[in-house]
Design an enzyme around this catalytic site. Sequence first.
Site, PDB file in Angstrom:
ATOM      1  N   HIS A 351       0.608  -1.070   0.149  1.00  9.99           N
ATOM      2  CA  HIS A 351       0.035  -0.182  -0.017  1.00  9.99           C
ATOM      3  C   HIS A 351       1.034   0.637  -0.420  1.00  9.99           C
ATOM      4  CE1 HIS A 351      -3.850  -1.709   0.756  1.00  9.99           C
ATOM      5  NE2 HIS A 351      -3.382  -2.419   1.850  1.00  9.99           N
ATOM      6  N   LYS A 532      -8.055  13.898   4.299  1.00  9.02           N
ATOM      7  CA  LYS A 532      -7.338  12.634   4.358  1.00  9.02           C
ATOM      8  C   LYS A 532      -6.366  12.828   5.361  1.00  9.02           C
ATOM      9  CE  LYS A 532      -6.302  13.633   0.140  1.00  9.02           C
ATOM     10  NZ  LYS A 532      -6.564  12.240  -0.526  1.00  9.02           N
ATOM     11  N   ARG A 533      -5.411  11.453   5.369  1.00  3.65           N
ATOM     12  CA  ARG A 533      -4.337  11.964   6.747  1.00  3.65           C
ATOM     13  C   ARG A 533      -3.387  13.273   6.750  1.00  3.65           C
ATOM     14  NH1 ARG A 533      -3.323   8.787  10.911  1.00  3.65           N
ATOM     15  NH2 ARG A 533      -1.790   9.830  11.887  1.00  3.65           N
ATOM     16  N   LYS A 538       1.152  14.661   0.836  1.00  3.24           N
ATOM     17  CA  LYS A 538      -0.596  15.141  -0.127  1.00  3.24           C
ATOM     18  C   LYS A 538      -0.581  16.322  -0.365  1.00  3.24           C
ATOM     19  CE  LYS A 538      -2.230  10.939   2.381  1.00  3.24           C
ATOM     20  NZ  LYS A 538      -3.495  10.162   1.948  1.00  3.24           N
ATOM     21  N   THR A 640      -8.375   6.637  -1.812  1.00  2.00           N
ATOM     22  CA  THR A 640      -9.458   6.124  -1.843  1.00  2.00           C
ATOM     23  C   THR A 640     -10.682   7.093  -2.021  1.00  2.00           C
ATOM     24  OG1 THR A 640      -9.353   5.197   0.035  1.00  2.00           O
ATOM     25  CG2 THR A 640      -9.324   3.229  -1.348  1.00  2.00           C
ATOM     26  N   LYS A 644     -14.355   7.946  -3.755  1.00  2.39           N
ATOM     27  CA  LYS A 644     -15.810   8.294  -2.796  1.00  2.39           C
ATOM     28  C   LYS A 644     -16.586   9.675  -3.627  1.00  2.39           C
ATOM     29  CE  LYS A 644     -13.991   5.810   0.744  1.00  2.39           C
ATOM     30  NZ  LYS A 644     -13.535   6.082   1.979  1.00  2.39           N
TER      31      LYS A 644
HETATM   32  C1  26W Z   1       3.783   0.824  10.482  1.00  7.15           C
HETATM   33  C2  26W Z   1       3.516   2.143   9.813  1.00  7.15           C
HETATM   34  C3  26W Z   1       2.807   1.862   8.744  1.00  7.15           C
HETATM   35  C4  26W Z   1       1.028   2.540   8.987  1.00  7.15           C
HETATM   36  C5  26W Z   1       0.402   2.440   7.913  1.00  7.15           C
HETATM   37  C6  26W Z   1       3.010   2.436   6.960  1.00  7.15           C
HETATM   38  C7  26W Z   1       1.435   1.910   6.505  1.00  7.15           C
HETATM   39  C8  26W Z   1       0.799   2.409   6.085  1.00  7.15           C
HETATM   40  C9  26W Z   1      -0.260   2.264   4.993  1.00  7.15           C
HETATM   41  C10 26W Z   1      -0.020   0.919   4.201  1.00  7.15           C
HETATM   42  C11 26W Z   1      -0.212   3.844   5.102  1.00  7.15           C
HETATM   43  C12 26W Z   1      -1.716   3.445   3.828  1.00  7.15           C
HETATM   44  O1  26W Z   1      -3.325   3.722   4.340  1.00  7.15           O
HETATM   45  N1  26W Z   1      -1.991   3.974   2.764  1.00  7.15           N
HETATM   46  C13 26W Z   1      -2.637   3.554   1.873  1.00  7.15           C
HETATM   47  O2  26W Z   1      -3.230   3.056   1.811  1.00  7.15           O
HETATM   48  C14 26W Z   1      -3.964   2.989   0.303  1.00  7.15           C
HETATM   49  C15 26W Z   1      -4.803   1.977   0.688  1.00  7.15           C
HETATM   50  O3  26W Z   1      -4.711   1.104  -0.626  1.00  7.15           O
HETATM   51  C16 26W Z   1      -4.257   3.329  -0.543  1.00  7.15           C
HETATM   52  O4  26W Z   1      -5.500   3.876  -1.035  1.00  7.15           O
HETATM   53  C17 26W Z   1      -3.346   4.818  -0.276  1.00  7.15           C
HETATM   54  O5  26W Z   1      -3.603   6.028  -1.624  1.00  7.15           O
HETATM   55  C18 26W Z   1      -2.436   5.171   0.648  1.00  7.15           C
HETATM   56  O6  26W Z   1      -1.592   5.652   1.172  1.00  7.15           O
END
Ligand code: 26W
Length: 797
Positions: A351, A532-533, A538, A640, A644
């Site tokens: 992701h 979004k975050r 971003k 995503t 929406k």
């Molecule tokens: C370990 C720390 C950590 C925690 C969460 C690293 C990375 C993440 C996630 C991968 C971050 C995340 O939410 N990624 C998002 O995933 C979505 C679903 O596929 C995508 O639509 C977003 O672009 C992506 O940023």
Amino acid sequence: MIDLTVATLKSDILRHLTYTLGKDAPNASLYDWRMALSFTMRDRIVEPWFASTRRTWAEDHKRVYYLSMEYLIGRLLEDATINLGLRDLAETAMNDLGQDFRALVEDEPDAALGNGGLGRLAACFMESMATLGCPAYGYGIRYEHGLFRQRFEGGQQVETPEDWLNQPHAWEFPRPEAAYTIGFKGTVESRDGRDMWLPGETVLASAHDTPVVGWQGKWANTLRLWGAMPTTQFDLERFNRGDYAAAAEPEALARTLSRVLYPDDTTYQGKELRLKQEFFLTSAALQDILRRYKAGHSDLRALPEHVAIQMNDTHPSIAGPELIRLLSDVHGMPFEDALDTARACLGYTNHTLLPEALERWATYTFGNVLPRHMQIIERIDSWHRRTNPNTPHYVGIVKHHEVRMGELAFIMSHKVNGVSALHSDLVKQNLFPELHLLHPDRIINETNGVTPRRWLKMCNRPLAGLISQTIGDGWEDDLDRLKGLEPHVTDAGFLSAFGVAKRQNKVALAHWIERDCGVTVDPDALFDVQVKRIHEYKRQLLNILETISRWDAIRKNPTGNWVPRVKIFGGKSAPGYAVAKEIIHLINDVASVVNADPLTGDLLKIVYPANYNVSMAERLVPAADLSEQISTAGKEASGTGNMKFMMNGAPTIGTLDGANVEILQEVGAENFFLFGLTAAEVVVRRQDAEHSRKAIEASQKLQDVMQMLAEGRFSPDQRDRYHGLVHRMWHSDYFLVASDFDAYVAAQAEADAAYANRNHWLKMAALNTARSGFFSSDRTIRGYMRDIWSVESALQP
Ligand code: 26W
């Protein structure tokens, strides 16, 4: 008939109120009524749930297991009523009982067991798997505290703990009988030629099941969340000696494992507790999977014919070594057979491309917490090297005294997927180029999607009603049917109805903004939304800098022909992410100045409601006119939220990043405000060390904005507050805000011009909805079922 059902519902609700909650109607609180209604709905989910489980057993159907550290669920009550087809009946029943359905729905805490996109995707997937009749279990952690609550103090983010379990959770069934022992630390000993792990610490993982019902209640799956419990009994002897605190210690220690969700998305911290949480989830899930498998089968080698396990990012990628350990150490399968078996079951979804998000653990920490798994990983590494002699020396799982979870997940999976077409290409080219060469068929794409039940039917009743009126029902689980709206976009009656629906949502949002933020906004202004975050990539910064420039331009020509705009921001920053927190502060500072300016008045307002979450998204998305998707190209894996907004009739202003590329393709360039460098151009531009200085010098508007920030126009109480930010803009600007600034301003001007022509705008908006069918998560899940899981729907005749 309908009356009968309302009567039945009412008597069920009253029965729950009386016998489950022990309340007399005249004394019942909002909470009591909500729980009574929730239990009434839950009762109706239990039947399809049992039927689904029985059918899966009876047909010995292959099952999917989705392993995710995050599920960003949101509220469940209205979603359940909608999928059961009882939404309107439930409302009538509650009205008859003197209760306001909306108030009940909004009384439910928003379950935020996730950070952002990845967790929300897992929740949409659970709903789509149920809708499609894909026999599936979601496994996760039952965090006592989900994502923190956000407040603003003096414009700055302050975090407070989130307490969703303060009240009992209406939807879950505790399963104290389903518990597994999870080990940590300790030693590895050889016994009768087998390596055995003797853990030094243990905790219990105890299951809590939430049924997830699909569209029309045809199928229901289980979301099984694990809570941590102590394995040792309460130390009565110590307690009796008066050592109360020490007696409770093991319990407190065990519980920390499921106490809190790590609030960091995109930067991993390397904390031991996080690694323990990951193993806790994964080991409990795998033990449960094998227990269920063995209840119906004896040959563990046939596991991949019956079991597909999906790893949601690298977080559960310890699944590879743990499954090998269970198959070989515990069940006696030869190591390489165990490896092959595990690999044939496992899939890995990536992701993110951000290097700081890729989990790596120091071998010291890893070997200490999971000594046996460390050994197994070394064996996997040498097996991979032996079976792939062309592997470059610098490629592998353990490198530079670190265990790299991306490589581990890749090597231990039969399929690896990205989440948008562009992202999957970048995973091949940039993230795993060598492994991709060795295994050219392994990486595939499954473009993300969102569930149209929650994100259209439920959150946008006016538009959903219009759609059904225009093309009939059935689009809810066959979203390509929205194409049927296309012929109507030239029909003035339809367009005006589309406009009425949008306006209704905007008026509702305006009222809420007035209440929540104390800002009055004009519902006819262009509602421009970025939620979004908060992260540098971003580029909320780009948005707020353009807002400053717009404010400046209006002030210089207040009688110009401006299109009134409301800039809406929403999102949380990771607590330790200083730069993101500075951006939040800046947005709030700019909002204070701009919103108080009589010269610009209703021409420009900025609102930033605190504590953005799933429920807030359900208010904002239907009311948006313009969807901000402006990440630096090559950084957003998919997005995503973009889907929406499109579904709800908001055109995108965006870069060629993530799934924006596919949105543009589906909707057509004339219905999308495209701007900015491409992913390839970004790489080239960065090679020029002077890129930001050059870009600022080339843009008078951006220079003016930098000047205002440097002078402290938005921080009169602390003029130098944004000096650091301005300095970084001139000298580093890794995310190329300056380079894309003018193009973004131009795209915003195009959006203004388009909005000024109402019919033109409505047509664009309607075409966005009509062409959004591809972005249903049903389409995504069908792809996973076909390409990765090799599983068929159990609903097929
Ligand atoms: C370990 C720390 C950590 C925690 C969460 C690293 C990375 C993440 C996630 C991968 C971050 C995340 O939410 N990624 C998002 O995933 C979505 C679903 O596929 C995508 O639509 C977003 O672009 C992506 O940023």
